[in-house]
Motif scaffolding. Sequence first.
Motif, PDB file in Angstrom:
ATOM      1  N   PRO A 184      75.008  21.392  -5.916  1.00 13.45           N
ATOM      2  CA  PRO A 184      74.222  21.192  -7.143  1.00 13.45           C
ATOM      3  C   PRO A 184      74.802  21.977  -8.322  1.00 13.45           C
ATOM      4  O   PRO A 184      75.157  23.149  -8.178  1.00 13.45           O
TER       5      PRO A 184
ATOM      6  N   ILE B 116      73.855  22.924 -12.285  1.00 16.66           N
ATOM      7  CA  ILE B 116      72.772  22.955 -13.265  1.00 16.66           C
ATOM      8  C   ILE B 116      73.369  23.238 -14.637  1.00 16.66           C
ATOM      9  O   ILE B 116      74.230  24.104 -14.784  1.00 16.66           O
TER      10      ILE B 116
ATOM     11  N   VAL C  91      65.608  23.114  -8.326  1.00 18.58           N
ATOM     12  CA  VAL C  91      66.762  22.602  -7.568  1.00 18.58           C
ATOM     13  C   VAL C  91      66.871  23.306  -6.218  1.00 18.58           C
ATOM     14  O   VAL C  91      67.104  22.666  -5.181  1.00 18.58           O
TER      15      VAL C  91
END
Length: 263
Positions: A92, A94, A218
């Motif tokens: 992930p 961000i 997340v």
Amino acid sequence: MQNNAPIGIFDSGVGGTSIWREIHQLLPLEQTIYLADSKYAPYGEKTKDEIVELSIKNTEKLISLGAKVIIVACNTATTNAIKHLRANYTLPIIAIEPAIKPAALNTKTKAVGILATQGTLNSELFTQTSELYARDIDIIEVFGKGLVPEIEAGRQDGKEVERLLKLYLKPMLDKNIDYLVLGCSHYPYLIPKLKELLPKTVTIIDSGLAVARQTKAVLEHYNLSAISPQPAPIFYTNSDNLEPLRQIVNTDEKRYSIHYLDF
């Protein structure tokens, strides 16, 4: 265990520590590793290809240090490189970008100031965001040339910063803005000075808390939240001078370390 792996954060220098502070406050159990790419600051005056290349370098270094997620704590890197990073890495990632939406939705004077780097203002993502949320709003964009080097040198309270801010705020105040969006992660360190120079009717917005909340969401979504208190924050800089980073971190958190790292 991957849950206890660190959150990786990078910026073009010390400015992204404003994002780190919000993350550290909201997620105190998480270990963080912060890369200050001060050797190549500021990103805002580089080409898109250069910004993408630097963002790749930082991302790969954080992955090599074991990061479970990466936060691009730099508006210029986000607006120029985020698509490439998300297309080429599986963990992930961000992003941070100027908080145009809340300013456009809440302005009463229908005039919003954006103080940002040239790289952010010229980016496709910034243009798309402005067109989406601020069609009927007068957006006064100003390139804060010279501000990042002053902050990197620890002179955010100096006379040159005050001179530059007066110069950059004038066209915004002439248009009667009631919101000022800070489009660079370095700029929250200018908030005390900005409050001295701006009328009380102007609200200052930065993206730090929003990024911290998104990070929390997340981590929970991917089941990556730390399950026990983790080691202290680690800060790395590729500048030979560690003092600016020491000064700007200057936190009550006693358990942290700052190191030189060639990346």
